[in-house]
Scaffold this motif. Sequence first.
Motif, mmCIF file in Angstrom:
data_model
loop_
_atom_site.group_PDB
_atom_site.id
_atom_site.type_symbol
_atom_site.label_atom_id
_atom_site.label_comp_id
_atom_site.label_asym_id
_atom_site.label_seq_id
_atom_site.Cartn_x
_atom_site.Cartn_y
_atom_site.Cartn_z
ATOM 1 N N VAL A 88 -2.666 9.266 -1.474
ATOM 2 C CA VAL A 88 -3.692 9.905 -0.636
ATOM 3 C C VAL A 88 -3.123 11.115 0.087
ATOM 4 N N ARG A 89 -1.935 10.972 0.627
ATOM 5 C CA ARG A 89 -1.335 12.093 1.348
ATOM 6 C C ARG A 89 -0.962 13.230 0.396
ATOM 7 N N PHE A 90 -0.490 12.892 -0.786
ATOM 8 C CA PHE A 90 -0.167 13.933 -1.758
ATOM 9 C C PHE A 90 -1.428 14.689 -2.188
ATOM 10 N N PHE A 91 -2.529 13.971 -2.376
ATOM 11 C CA PHE A 91 -3.794 14.622 -2.735
ATOM 12 C C PHE A 91 -4.274 15.521 -1.603
ATOM 13 N N ILE A 108 6.942 15.342 5.007
ATOM 14 C CA ILE A 108 7.045 15.955 3.671
ATOM 15 C C ILE A 108 7.095 14.897 2.583
ATOM 16 N N LEU A 109 6.600 13.696 2.869
ATOM 17 C CA LEU A 109 6.480 12.600 1.908
ATOM 18 C C LEU A 109 7.835 12.095 1.405
ATOM 19 N N THR A 123 -7.099 17.426 8.185
ATOM 20 C CA THR A 123 -7.036 16.211 7.363
ATOM 21 C C THR A 123 -5.604 15.764 7.071
ATOM 22 N N PRO A 124 -4.704 16.645 6.619
ATOM 23 C CA PRO A 124 -3.318 16.188 6.398
ATOM 24 C C PRO A 124 -2.637 15.707 7.670
ATOM 25 N N VAL A 125 -2.879 16.397 8.780
ATOM 26 C CA VAL A 125 -2.259 15.975 10.041
ATOM 27 C C VAL A 125 -2.784 14.618 10.475
ATOM 28 N N THR A 126 -4.078 14.401 10.323
ATOM 29 C CA THR A 126 -4.657 13.106 10.697
ATOM 30 C C THR A 126 -4.103 11.981 9.840
ATOM 31 N N LEU A 127 -4.009 12.219 8.536
ATOM 32 C CA LEU A 127 -3.442 11.197 7.655
ATOM 33 C C LEU A 127 -1.992 10.900 7.996
ATOM 34 N N LEU A 152 0.818 -1.221 0.000
ATOM 35 C CA LEU A 152 0.000 0.000 0.000
ATOM 36 C C LEU A 152 0.850 1.268 0.000
ATOM 37 N N ALA A 153 2.110 1.137 -0.362
ATOM 38 C CA ALA A 153 2.997 2.303 -0.332
ATOM 39 C C ALA A 153 2.527 3.377 -1.309
ATOM 40 N N LYS A 154 2.193 2.980 -2.536
ATOM 41 C CA LYS A 154 1.750 3.957 -3.537
ATOM 42 C C LYS A 154 0.403 4.566 -3.152
#
Length: 236
Positions: free
Chosen positions: A89-92, A167-168, A135-139, A82-84
């Motif tokens: 999801v995080r990039f979106f 920062i991905l 949302t980004p912090v939760t993810l 599930l890496a991709k």
Amino acid sequence: LLLRAAGCRRPAAPASAAAAWLRGAAHRGLPSAGRRRAVLPAASAGAQQVVTSFQGVAVRSLCTSSPHEHPEHGRLVYKGNLAKAVLGVRFFSYSTSIFNLFMMPYIMLKTGIGFESLFIQAAFYGLIGFFTFVTPVTLHVLTKGYVIRLYYKDEMDTYTAITYNAILAEKATVFHQKDVKIPDITKMFTTFYAKTKSMLVNPTLFPNPQDYNHLMGYDKSFYFNLEEEKEADERK
């Protein structure tokens, strides 16, 4: 008739002479210069075949080499499937957050929310802030422990877990097998703790089940000393 016969035979004479000379040269052997000229093309063709085969081997080796091979980390024992998806999801989420930040002044200017009541402004800012920051912090909190790849060094009995940071970018966490702690209560996003950091892996994705057993410490021998337990009960 004699002249015509002679005229027909004159051009054929050189051809027959050339053919005879070639047959004689075949029996006697070609001159050294001719032999060198005959050998050079064959040698160049052989060298070309060697270079072509070498290039083919190099291309195949480059194609078959895995981009996830890191000898400094050790042997690759696990790779998350599930890496991709996590990265996408995080990039979106980050993209939408940046878009909201840039669009917020425009929306306030066009809709006139900045001039409305305080309650409407608080509701608007809360909604935008939720999708922009929460949302980004939760993810990140939920997926920061997802192990993309896991390497193992047999001689040192250490693991290197690759995860995504805020920062991905890929982050490497090195820990010893004795640092692995299994939570007492099963958690949704935690399989084990590496020191104090939670890690999430899928046991079914280990090509060798023995690697997972060694990671979790299941291959260690368990024994119970009944006499020590009796002494402890008596002291109580």
